[in-house]
Enzyme design. Structure first.
Site, mmCIF file in Angstrom:
data_model
loop_
_atom_site.group_PDB
_atom_site.id
_atom_site.type_symbol
_atom_site.label_atom_id
_atom_site.label_comp_id
_atom_site.label_asym_id
_atom_site.label_seq_id
_atom_site.Cartn_x
_atom_site.Cartn_y
_atom_site.Cartn_z
ATOM 1 N N GLU A 54 163.801 -12.025 83.594
ATOM 2 C CA GLU A 54 164.311 -11.589 84.886
ATOM 3 C C GLU A 54 165.433 -12.498 85.390
ATOM 4 O OE1 GLU A 54 164.007 -9.047 86.720
ATOM 5 O OE2 GLU A 54 162.330 -7.972 85.811
ATOM 6 N N GLU A 68 168.505 -11.659 83.378
ATOM 7 C CA GLU A 68 169.081 -10.363 83.733
ATOM 8 C C GLU A 68 169.808 -10.414 85.074
ATOM 9 O OE1 GLU A 68 165.820 -7.445 81.463
ATOM 10 O OE2 GLU A 68 165.909 -7.536 83.644
ATOM 11 N N GLU A 69 169.239 -11.093 86.061
ATOM 12 C CA GLU A 69 169.804 -11.069 87.407
ATOM 13 C C GLU A 69 170.939 -12.065 87.607
ATOM 14 O OE1 GLU A 69 166.845 -11.355 90.434
ATOM 15 O OE2 GLU A 69 165.816 -9.517 89.820
#
Length: 284
Positions: free
Chosen positions: A158, A161-162
């Site tokens: 995460e 990805e962010e």
């Protein structure tokens, strides 16, 4: 006479292919196209056979391309258990009385990632959707754990990805349980400490409005943060860990003797230093 004829028809009807489960039940995985009349006949005959065998729960997995068979099963007393993108699971209880079949999964699992660099700057994002959209609130990277994904892997994924930041998972520091979150499901959110391995931030265009390293004092000074007990507790825990006054839980690979399935046991091994098994990680 009519009852005898019906029983004879059921005995001659073709049965559904099924495998036994571990709880005196059967599992049927439909894969072949068939007319609804044929399926109804096979289902009735199969239930009669399973009842004679003393079976209890019946699970029928219906792929999306055979959705025309669902109505037939429902008319025979089956009900919905859960649905996935490519199939629907139906269940049936043969014995009289209340069924003991396990309920569908009641919780969604998510993570919140605490990442801080040597300048005591925390990695934060602003989201394009959700409750904070357009409010200018900076928050930790968060996200849902995918099916079959470990919590520690999800946290690293995460963040990448962010923000495009590479990290190393350190520990689960705490977790929060809340209810009535996503379509009435409960939520388990694990607060994870990660060590940054890169520092050049690049936001995810599809979901993230902005991403940056923010001085800790500036993050804490946000009006929303001052009103949120959850945010204050989270930060207190994270800083206690950074100052070596707190010990979280580190994933240890384990295998179950019952199922032979491997998994991760998240343990606080602060008090296992003298008795830890070989290979057990001891964090500092």
């Amino acid at each position: 006479m009519e009852k005898i004829l019906v029983e004879n028809e059921l005995q001659q009807a073709k049965l559904l292919a099924a495998i036994n489960d571990d709880h005196d039940g059967v599992i049927v995985e439909l894969s072949e196209h068939m007319h609804t009349e044929d399926f109804a006949s096979m289902l009735k005959a199969s239930i009669v056979q399973w009842r004679k065998q003393g079976k209890r729960g019946v699970w029928i997995k219906v792929p999306i391309e055979l959705v025309n068979l669902v109505e037939v099963a429902v008319k025979e007393g089956f009900w919905y258990h859960h649905a996935e993108p490519k199939y629907l699971m139906l269940i049936y209880w043969i014995p009289e009385g209340t069924h003991t079949l396990p309920a569908n999964a009641s919780h969604r699992v998510s993570i919140a990632a605490f990442v801080m660099n040597e300048k005591r700057e925390v990695l934060v994002v602003q989201e394009k959707s959700g409750i904070f959209r357009g409010k200018g609130v900076w928050k930790f990277p968060t996200g849902s754990v995918d099916e079959g994904e470990d919590i520690c892997v999800a946290a690293v994924r995460e963040v990448k990805e962010e923000t495009d930041i590479e990290t190393k998972f350190v520990e689960v520091l705490a977790f929060r349980q809340s209810h009535r979150a996503f379509f009435g499901k409960s939520d388990l959110s694990f607060i994870c400490l990660l060590q940054p391995l890169s520092f050049e931030v690049e936001k995810q265009e599809s979901e993230i409005e902005a991403a940056q390293w923010m001085p800790l004092d500036e993050y804490v000074a946000q009006p929303y943060f001052q009103k949120s007990d959850l945010s204050k507790y989270m930060l207190d825990i994270c800083l206690a860990k950074v100052d070596k006054k707190y010990s979280g839980c580190y994933p240890v690979p384990v295998t179950s003797n019952i199922s032979d399935e491997s998994g991760l046991l998240y343990v606080n091994n602060r008090y296992l230093r003298k008795t830890a098994r070989p290979g057990l990680h001891v964090s500092v």
